[in-house]
Structures are given as structure tokens and as C-alpha cells.
Design a protein around this motif. Structure first.
Motif, mmCIF file in Angstrom:
data_model
loop_
_atom_site.group_PDB
_atom_site.id
_atom_site.type_symbol
_atom_site.label_atom_id
_atom_site.label_comp_id
_atom_site.label_asym_id
_atom_site.label_seq_id
_atom_site.Cartn_x
_atom_site.Cartn_y
_atom_site.Cartn_z
ATOM 1 N N PRO A 14 0.693 -1.347 -0.083
ATOM 2 C CA PRO A 14 -0.062 -0.055 0.029
ATOM 3 C C PRO A 14 0.830 1.351 0.119
ATOM 4 O O PRO A 14 2.174 1.225 0.081
ATOM 5 N N PHE A 15 0.274 2.540 -0.174
ATOM 6 C CA PHE A 15 0.801 3.653 -0.265
ATOM 7 C C PHE A 15 0.886 4.270 1.093
ATOM 8 O O PHE A 15 -0.728 4.756 1.261
ATOM 9 N N GLU A 16 1.423 4.837 1.823
ATOM 10 C CA GLU A 16 1.066 5.258 3.148
ATOM 11 C C GLU A 16 0.984 6.875 3.070
ATOM 12 O O GLU A 16 1.985 7.476 2.429
ATOM 13 N N MET A 17 0.184 7.409 3.778
ATOM 14 C CA MET A 17 -0.289 8.784 3.839
ATOM 15 C C MET A 17 0.735 9.446 4.755
ATOM 16 O O MET A 17 1.155 10.638 4.547
ATOM 17 N N ASN A 18 1.183 8.780 5.757
ATOM 18 C CA ASN A 18 2.134 9.328 6.684
ATOM 19 C C ASN A 18 3.280 8.801 6.716
ATOM 20 O O ASN A 18 3.666 7.464 6.145
ATOM 21 N N ALA A 19 4.357 9.350 7.337
ATOM 22 C CA ALA A 19 5.753 8.713 7.228
ATOM 23 C C ALA A 19 5.977 7.643 8.162
ATOM 24 O O ALA A 19 5.113 7.689 9.047
ATOM 25 N N GLU A 20 6.988 6.975 8.009
ATOM 26 C CA GLU A 20 7.351 5.893 8.905
ATOM 27 C C GLU A 20 7.591 6.657 10.229
ATOM 28 O O GLU A 20 8.231 7.833 10.350
ATOM 29 N N THR A 580 -4.235 2.426 11.205
ATOM 30 C CA THR A 580 -2.896 3.114 11.161
ATOM 31 C C THR A 580 -3.145 4.380 10.898
ATOM 32 O O THR A 580 -2.275 5.370 11.049
ATOM 33 N N GLY A 581 -4.177 4.968 10.285
ATOM 34 C CA GLY A 581 -4.292 6.222 9.812
ATOM 35 C C GLY A 581 -3.608 6.473 8.412
ATOM 36 O O GLY A 581 -3.567 7.735 7.858
ATOM 37 N N LYS A 582 -3.335 5.501 7.576
ATOM 38 C CA LYS A 582 -2.939 5.302 6.502
ATOM 39 C C LYS A 582 -3.881 4.972 5.356
ATOM 40 O O LYS A 582 -4.897 4.198 5.783
ATOM 41 N N SER A 583 -3.671 4.953 4.113
ATOM 42 C CA SER A 583 -4.462 4.601 3.190
ATOM 43 C C SER A 583 -3.917 3.609 2.152
ATOM 44 O O SER A 583 -2.768 3.833 1.677
ATOM 45 N N LEU A 584 -4.773 2.847 1.630
ATOM 46 C CA LEU A 584 -4.252 1.917 0.113
ATOM 47 C C LEU A 584 -5.048 2.559 -0.822
ATOM 48 O O LEU A 584 -6.224 2.719 -0.911
ATOM 49 N N LEU A 585 -4.151 2.549 -2.148
ATOM 50 C CA LEU A 585 -4.683 3.235 -3.415
ATOM 51 C C LEU A 585 -5.438 1.948 -4.155
ATOM 52 O O LEU A 585 -4.598 0.888 -4.436
ATOM 53 N N VAL A 586 -6.600 2.366 -4.394
ATOM 54 C CA VAL A 586 -7.291 1.452 -4.965
ATOM 55 C C VAL A 586 -8.022 2.103 -6.592
ATOM 56 O O VAL A 586 -9.119 1.669 -6.707
ATOM 57 N N SER A 587 -7.366 2.891 -7.067
ATOM 58 C CA SER A 587 -7.926 3.684 -8.164
ATOM 59 C C SER A 587 -6.772 3.758 -9.282
ATOM 60 O O SER A 587 -5.553 3.502 -8.976
ATOM 61 N N GLY A 588 -7.274 4.020 -10.775
ATOM 62 C CA GLY A 588 -6.234 4.265 -11.679
ATOM 63 C C GLY A 588 -5.894 2.774 -12.162
ATOM 64 O O GLY A 588 -6.513 1.823 -12.109
ATOM 65 N N TRP A 589 -4.822 2.689 -12.341
ATOM 66 C CA TRP A 589 -4.084 1.382 -12.735
ATOM 67 C C TRP A 589 -3.807 0.483 -11.347
ATOM 68 O O TRP A 589 -3.999 -0.900 -11.637
ATOM 69 N N TRP A 590 -4.040 1.177 -10.229
ATOM 70 C CA TRP A 590 -4.035 0.374 -9.063
ATOM 71 C C TRP A 590 -5.257 -0.223 -8.668
ATOM 72 O O TRP A 590 -5.392 -0.976 -7.585
ATOM 73 N N GLY A 591 -6.239 0.124 -9.535
ATOM 74 C CA GLY A 591 -7.643 -0.508 -8.974
ATOM 75 C C GLY A 591 -7.733 -1.840 -10.277
ATOM 76 O O GLY A 591 -8.698 -2.461 -9.998
#
Length: 665
Positions: A14-20, A580-591
Motif C-alpha cells: 500500500p501507499f502510506e499517507m504518513n511517514a514512518e 493506522t491512519g494510512k490509506s491503500l490506493l485502489v484507483s487508476g491502474w492500481w484498481g
């Protein structure tokens, strides 16, 4: 998948909205010794902590209340286990998210409920009004003591919930007001003031709790305008809690990859042997697998001083181009300590200058076909340099601070950490060794070797121009490298730069594996030409361009979302929020598939192999190897992300069903 060749291990989603989260520096005292302010007698003073049996308060299977990192909120969790070394409990939340908590962050149900009832009574508006506003109400406890107790309670609560300096300033002002009012002789006024301050402090606590609730709530947010606002607020608050929420690097239990400790020994032997096998096999007149094993050349054929000097000169030339103050100074992703490293992203400038230098050398009569005739010696020289670099990297990592170590290369086993990489971002002042090796000498060297092999084909077969097959391989792979260097900043969001340490695995991959195995198709075509018709050329070019479009488009979506999820240009993208307050991208080619960049990469790899024909399996080695590599990466992604994101990851897998190839895999 990054824009660099697939030697690196990265997680595309997934692609994290917040940093480590950040990392706290431990005490300077050795962690193995129990230093106590209470004097000890006898031999117990000399017993290291690791030899004593720590008391385990909570057992596996216990249901308790666990504090969410960086907040004052508690949720029901189940204890999974206890790590004696790190003194951390592994707990799992109801949504499947696993975290590691310290013992003070875990509370029993009974004690937690008692405190909750007490807190609710103290916050009752009716009770506060009756106590503070009744003129005839008296108390035996002095108002100064009451105020002091209230101030201490408020201070502890506020500071434990968040280290926000603005709250501390406001709290200090409240305490000063209380101290000034305590000088009054009217006890009723003192008591009234103390209760008013209590109300203000409790209001601060409630407001802070609401902010944390909005940020750390385990419930999913609806996909509406509120989700965008929450994402913006979360990003703005990132720097405020990043250090508070971070566990020390040494306490993070990361599963061992590549077969663990035993696998590290095997890979150290297998990787160099496999490169030598490919070089021996492709030099055969008939490189069929039926002619296995290929004959070994004499020992003196492995070594050439001139070849070693050529490799050293090439690396120094690329290092000079890297340190020149040309190009953009890019900022990397936040590390566990919260720091963002600076990188000089001038790779495109480097390859342009290198191309000019090579053209000048050829014009001056330098015979680059030397690279084809001394391919084995150049590979051995590069291998020696990668080994020496790996030894230096591990030696210096022994003196690195704990927060500078890589989680995956911090197993405690010397061989495994040497192979995987012990230090995350080794630097000599501002010269980042991992970033330099990842994108410069091997990657640009790949193009140099391909060009030299095209000249060798012309010389061997007395051609005025390279064959169509050689041109396609050269142009396709050159486009791949140039695109990676043009978008060099994108590599800063990959797993190689963010998580993997720099050790033998990456050093060997960057300096040996890439330039001496990815050039196998061009090397094969020198001695085994394959003629192509114009329609076949057109079909292969179409396949390459389609794969390149999918690869570049999906990577652009990924990198843009990682860097700024609240960008208005990305507002149309759909996401799945996690606990965890982060999001997973499920749009565009990632959908479409979970790894569309892998799909584009596979299509380009197929276009690289087709010009070599189907006479032998050897030029298809890259395609076979790449499929195995991507399947392994996908399995790592599934394991790590399911553990990290719990039920949100299961929902993501239901939403995006296919992993790499639509309706196939």
C-alpha cells in the motif's frame, strides 16, 4: 517497482499517507546490564539483565486494553506474546492490526473501567457546577493543596497524551493563574478558581482527546469530503507525533527474508557462481543447456589488471558527476527518526555527460570492443570491488547509532546482516553510498556495455550498422535506463531507499548483477545473430511501448500519492483507509491489479527477449528470472501488509482481486 532495474526489493502497495514513525535514542549505557540506583549486594550486581528472568505481567491470550501509539486512547487488544529481549508485548487489535506495546501502555479491564467511571464523574457538568458555584460549600482540604493536586493531574494527563508544546504553554499559564489566586484570603474564591481551572484543563483534555480520536480511530471513515479533511489534518499533525509514536529500531521484530540465516550463506555462494555460469555459457558456440556444465577457463583468464583499472576509473568518474552541484537537491521520505535526507538527483545529467565522454573516446580511437573480449575479467573485477565495499559497509555499521540501522538487517547474525545490509543509509558526509550505487555506475554501465557489444557485432560480422535485433535491444534498454534517471526522484519512495540496508545484496546487485546479467541479450546476439522482418519489428516495438506506458503511468500515480495524498489533483482517486491512519490506493491502474508496474515491467522484459528468437533458452533467462523475482516480491507484500493493515488489507484484496496479470494471476 521503482524506475530502476529490478535488483531492488520494494513494496508497491500500500501507499502510506504518513511517514514512518520516528525512533527514540536509547540510553548510552549498555543495554545488557541492569544499572539501578538501589545498591545491590553480592554477585547479583554483576549479573547481566539478559540472564535474569523478567516478570511477565500479561500472558498470551489475555484480553486487555492497549493504548494506541501517539494518543491517549485505549482499545481492546489480545496479547499475542512477549519479547524478552525488547521487553515489548505483541498485541492484536480487533481489526487485525498488530503492534508492539510497552507494559505501561497496557491496562487490565478492571483498572481501566474504574478510572473511566471516575473520570466520567469528574467531568459531569452538573457536578462541576454544584461544587464550584455553591457559596456555602466548604472543604477541609486547603485550596492550595487542591489546586496543586489538580494541576499535577492535569499536567500528567496532558503531557502523556501528547508532547505538544502549545498545550504545555497553555497549561503553564493555567498553573500560574492558580498560584496567583491562591494568595487570596477567601477560601471560597480559591476553591471556585481551582474548580474553574479544573474545568478549563478538562476541556483541553477533551479537545485533545477528540483530535486524537479523529486521527487514531479504528473505525473506517466514509468516502466523502470528511475523509479528505481528515487526511489533511493527519498530514499536518504528522510532525507533532512522529517521534512520540516510534519504537526503537532494535525492538521491531522483522521476519528474515531469503531463507533466513542459512539462506544468507547459500546466496553468498550462489550469486557470484551464477553470474560466472552465465558468462561461460553464453561464450559457447552452442549455448544449449545440453552442454552443461560449460568448461572452466584457466585461472589466469579470470584476472586482468587493466580491467580492474577500467572499473575503478568508471566508478570514480560517476562519483565525480554525482557530487557536482548540478541538478535538483531532492528530499527523501521521513526516516524513523523523523529526519529527511537530501539527495542530489542529477542522474540524467550524468548519463548525458557519460554519453558525450564515450562518443569522444570512440572518436579518438578508443576500442570499446575490449569490453566484449574481456567481459569475464571486468565481471570479476566488479565482484571484487562489491565485496570490498560490503566489508567496509558492515564494519562501519558496527559504530552506527541504533536509529541508523536497517530493521531487516538487524538480526544479530553477522552473515545475514552482512548480506542484507546492517546500516540503512551509509554516508560519507553528504555522499550517499546506497543511492549512488543504486542509480549510477551499474545502471549507466549497463548502457555502455550494450553499446560496446553492438560495436563488437559490427566488427565480428563486418557490418556497417548493427542488426535490427541488436538495435531493438539497445534502444529498449537505453530507454528504460534513461527513463529511470529522468525520474530519479521516484526511487526515494521505494523499499530499497526507505527500508533495506546497504550490504552485499544491494552492492553486488548494483555493481555486478545489473551490468553483467541484464546485458545477456546483447552479448548473445554478438555471436548468435537473429534476423527480423519489419512487421515483427513493429509488433515488438508496439509491445514495448504499451508496457512502458503502463509502467510509467502506474509509477507516477504511486509516487504522487505517496508524497502528497491530499493533492487536489489526486482527489479523484479512491482509497481504503486503515487503522493506522494510512490509506491503500485502489484507483487508476492500481484498481486493475495490485502491481500494475510489475505488469508493465513484464511486458518490457518480453520485448527485450523476443529479438533473440527461440533457438536457445539462455537469452530468455531475464524473463524467467524476472517472473520468479516478482512472484517472490508479491509474497513478501502479502505477508507484510496483512500483518500491518489487518482487515483493511483483506478488504483491499477483495477490491483488487488480481495480483499482476488481469484475470490470470
Amino acid at each position: 517497482m521503482s524506475s530502476n532495474p529490478p535488483t531492488a526489493n520494494e513494496i508497491a502497495v500500500p501507499f502510506e499517507m504518513n511517514a514512518e514513525p520516528a525512533n527514540r535514542r536509547p540510553s548510552r549505557l549498555p543495554a545488557d546490564w541492569n544499572i539501578s540506583s538501589r545498591p545491590r549486594t553480592g554477585i547479583s550486581r554483576l549479573i547481566p539483565r539478559s540472564m535474569r528472568m523478567p516478570s511477565v505481567k500479561y500472558q498470551r491470550g489475555d484480553k486487555v486494553m492497549g493504548r494506541w501509539p501517539g494518543s491517549s486512547l485505549y482499545y481492546e487488544v489480545k496479547v499475542q506474546g512477549f519479547d524478552i529481549t525488547s521487553q515489548l508485548y505483541t498485541v492484536i487489535y480487533k481489526d487485525g492490526t498488530e503492534l508492539e506495546l510497552k507494559e505501561p501502555d497496557i491496562k487490565n479491564f478492571s483498572g481501566f473501567q474504574t478510572r473511566s467511571r471516575s473520570r466520567s464523574r469528574s467531568r459531569s457538568p452538573g457536578r462541576r457546577r454544584s461544587r464550584s458555584r455553591s457559596p456555602g460549600r466548604t472543604t477541609r482540604r486547603s485550596s492550595s493543596r487542591t489546586a496543586a493536586v489538580a494541576a499535577a493531574a492535569v499536567t500528567e494527563s496532558l503531557l502523556s497524551s501528547n508532547k505538544d508544546t502549545k498545550l504545555e504553554d497553555r497549561l503553564g499559564a493555567l498553573q500560574q493563574t492558580m498560584a496567583a489566586e491562591n494568595n487570596s484570603n477567601n477560601k471560597h474564591e480559591e476553591n471556585d478558581m481551582a474548580n474553574k481551572v479544573n474545568e478549563k484543563a478538562e476541556a483541553e483534555m477533551e479537545a485533545e482527546s477528540e483530535r486524537n480520536q479523529g486521527r487514531y480511530n479504528l473505525r473506517r471513515r466514509k468516502d466523502d469530503g470528511g475523509a479528505k479533511a481528515a487526511a489533511i489534518v493527519a498530514e499536518q499533525q504528522e510532525k507533532e507525533v512522529i517521534k512520540e509514536a516510534a519504537p526503537p529500531a532494535a525492538t521491531l521484530a522483522t521476519p528474515l527474508d531469503f531463507g533466513g540465516k542459512i539462506g544468507a550463506y547459500l546466496w553468498l555462494l550462489f550469486l557470484p557462481s551464477w553470474v560466472l555460469f552465465l558468462v561461460f555459457q553464453v561464450n559457447l558456440e552452442d549455448p544449449s543447456l545440453l552442454n552443461f556444465p560449460p568448461p572452466l577457463p584457466p585461472l589466469e583468464a579470470f584476472w586482468d589488471v587493466k580491467a580492474l583499472g577500467f572499473v575503478i576509473l568508471w566508478i570514480l568518474f560517476q562519483a565525480l558527476l554525482y557530487v557536482l552541484p548540478v541538478g535538483k537537491l531532492s528530499e527523501g521520505m521521513p526516516l524513523r527518526s523523523g529526519e529527511r535526507l537530501k539527495y542530489r538527483t542529477n542522474g540524467f545529467f550524468a548519463i548525458m555527460v557519460s554519453a558525450v565522454a564515450v562518443a569522444v573516446a570512440v572518436h579518438q580511437g578508443v576500442d570499446l570492443t575490449y569490453i566484449h573480449s574481456h567481459f569475464l575479467q571486468l565481471a570479476v573485477a566488479s565482484f571484487m570491488i562489491s565485496v570490498l565495499l560490503s566489508v567496509y559497509l558492515y564494519a562501519r555499521s558496527r559504530y552506527a547509532a541504533p536509529e541508523q540501522l536497517a530493521q531487516g538487517g538487524n538480526s544479530g547474525n553477522v552473515v545475514y546482516d552482512f548480506f542484507k545490509g546492517h546500516e540503512l543509509n551509509p554516508r560519507i558526509k553528504d555522499f550517499d553510498l546506497k543511492f549512488f550505487c543504486e542509480m549510477r555506475p551499474g545502471l549507466i554501465g549497463w548502457c555502455l556495455i550494450n553499446f560496446a557489444l553492438a560495436l563488437a557485432e559490427m566488427k565480428l560480422h563486418h557490418l556497417d550498422a548493427p542488426s535490427y535485433s541488436m538495435i531493438l535491444v539497445n534502444v529498449f534498454q537505453l530507454l528504460y535506463v534513461v527513463d529511470g534517471l529522468w525520474n530519479e526522484e521516484a526511487i526515494l519512495t521505494t523499499m530499497d531507499l526507505m527500508h533495506d540496508g546497504f550490504g552485499f545484496m544491494l552492492a553486488f546487485g548494483d555493481l555486478v548483477w545489473v551490468p553483467f546479467t541484464y546485458t545477456l541479450q546483447a552479448y548473445y546476439l554478438v555471436s548468435h545473430p537473429n534476423s527480423l522482418s519489419l512487421p515483427v519489428v513493429g509488433a515488438i516495438v508496439t509491445l514495448k511501448l504499451l508496457g512502458f506506458y503502463i509502467f510509467r503511468k502506474s509509477n507516477s500515480e504511486k509516487n504522487a500519492f505517496r508524497r502528497d495524498p491530499s493533492d487536489p489533483q489526486l482527489s479523484h482517486l479512491k482509497t481504503i483507509p486503515t487503522a493506522t491512519g494510512k490509506s491503500l490506493l485502489v484507483s487508476g491502474w492500481w484498481g486493475v491489479v495490485r502491481h500494475p508496474n510489475y505488469l508493465g515491467d513484464l511486458m518490457m522484459a518480453l520485448a527485450w527477449s523476443l529479438p533473440c528468437g527461440f533457438s536457445h533458452l539462455l537469452p530468455w533467462y531475464y524473463m524467467i528470472y524476472f517472473i520468479i523475482l516478482l512472484v517472490h516480491r508479491d509474497s513478501r507484500d502479502m505477508r507484510d501488509c496483512r500483518r500491518k493493515y489487518g482487515s483493511a488489507w483483506d478488504e483491499y484484496c477483495r477490491t483488487v482481486r488480481y495480483r499482476i496479470i488481469p484475470r490470470v494471476y
